[in-house]
Write an enzyme that holds these catalytic residues in place. Structure first.
Site, PDB file in Angstrom:
ATOM      1  N   GLU A  53       0.908  -1.117   0.085  1.00  0.00           N
ATOM      2  CA  GLU A  53      -0.051  -0.084   0.092  1.00  0.00           C
ATOM      3  C   GLU A  53       0.831   1.430  -0.196  1.00  0.00           C
ATOM      4  OE1 GLU A  53      -2.110  -0.153   3.661  1.00  0.00           O
ATOM      5  OE2 GLU A  53      -2.868  -2.111   3.366  1.00  0.00           O
ATOM      6  N   ASP A  64      -3.914   8.022  11.696  1.00  0.00           N
ATOM      7  CA  ASP A  64      -2.349   7.758  11.492  1.00  0.00           C
ATOM      8  C   ASP A  64      -1.768   8.154  13.005  1.00  0.00           C
ATOM      9  OD1 ASP A  64      -2.002   6.469   9.227  1.00  0.00           O
ATOM     10  OD2 ASP A  64      -2.145   8.430   7.916  1.00  0.00           O
TER      11      ASP A  64
END
Length: 271
Positions: A53, A64
């Site tokens: 990815e 994140d």
């Protein structure tokens, strides 16, 4: 099934036929530089990753943790653009022939142009997109463009997702389902835990798609544990941390390659 979504599905199926979970690595484009990011993706494949990815760095990466936020910040300060993300996909896929997806928040695609992004990602050899913040209810325009260009649309499910919600999400997705192993942001954890196993069980009850687990896996033992119950093992922060901690770019690439090798051994071993 057309385009590189078939390559993705075939890769996941081939790992299953070997009696193991595939290893899916995550690395942000443009980190530490655009060329360095391309080399990092190739290094992950060299080490044993089955799928990579490529992250599209975003200024507000709400899902994140600090490691990936740091890498995104370096990439954005370096001036990374969507064209650089697409170049990363093109060169990494072109050099390896392996499936490369883009993981991105929705806003950059929406601003770039949905049809334009889908067409250019497919042209670059991309296998699809992971869209962690796009609600299924608002995804139809993207899904139509993705289907037209042979791209997978991978949605994220979480331990908080109710069974009816899981069914709605998995019915709309293609390629695989990204199961977030725990509530919270990305990052390495001491343990991946029972929450992930329960989520995989509940998700599988709604779909034939492979269910791949991410968030928190950082070493071979954890990869083996997750491989024991999931259809794929996703690792991101641990790869980025190897690069952040390295004294120079070459050492960073060696670290990525070595970690991919350790994790690839883990998914073959299982717990």
């Amino acid at each position: 099934m057309s385009g590189n979504i078939k390559l993705l599905s075939d890769t996941l199926a081939a790992a299953k036929a070997e009696g193991r979970s595939p290893l899916i690595a995550y690395l942000p484009a443009g980190f530490p530089t655009v060329d360095g990011g391309i080399d990092a993706v190739k290094a992950a494949f060299d080490g044993g990753a089955d799928v990579v990815e490529v992250g599209l760095p975003h200024s507000d990466p709400v899902l994140d943790g600090p490691v990936i936020q740091t890498a995104d910040d370096i990439a954005l300060r370096g001036g990374v653009k969507i064209a650089d993300v697409l170049r990363t996909v093109r060169e990494a896929h072109g050099a390896t022939g392996k499936p490369v997806l883009v993981m991105t928040y929705w806003n950059p695609i929406d601003r770039y142009g949905i049809e334009r992004f889908a067409a250019e990602l497919a042209e670059a050899g991309g296998a699809g997109c992971i869209l962690p913040d796009l609600p299924v209810e608002e995804s139809e325009v993207w899904r139509k463009a993705a289907e037209q260009h042979g791209l997978a649309t991978v949605f994220v499910v979480a331990p908080s997702s109710r069974d009816d919600r899981l069914a709605k999400i998995t019915a709309a997705g293609t390629g695989f389902v990204y199961a977030a192993s725990l509530m919270g942001v990305t990052g390495t954890r001491e343990s991946v835990g029972a929450q992930a196993q329960d989520l995989v069980r509940r998700t599988r009850a709604t779909t034939e798609l492979p269910v791949c687990v991410g968030l928190g896996v950082s070493n071979a033992d954890q990869a083996a544990e997750v491989a024991g119950f999931a259809d794929g093992v996703i690792v991101g922060s641990a790869f980025v941390k190897r690069m952040l901690d390295a004294p120079d770019a070459e050492a960073g690439l060696a670290g990525v390659r070595a970690l991919a090798g350790e994790l690839a051994e883990g998914v073959r071993r299982r717990a």
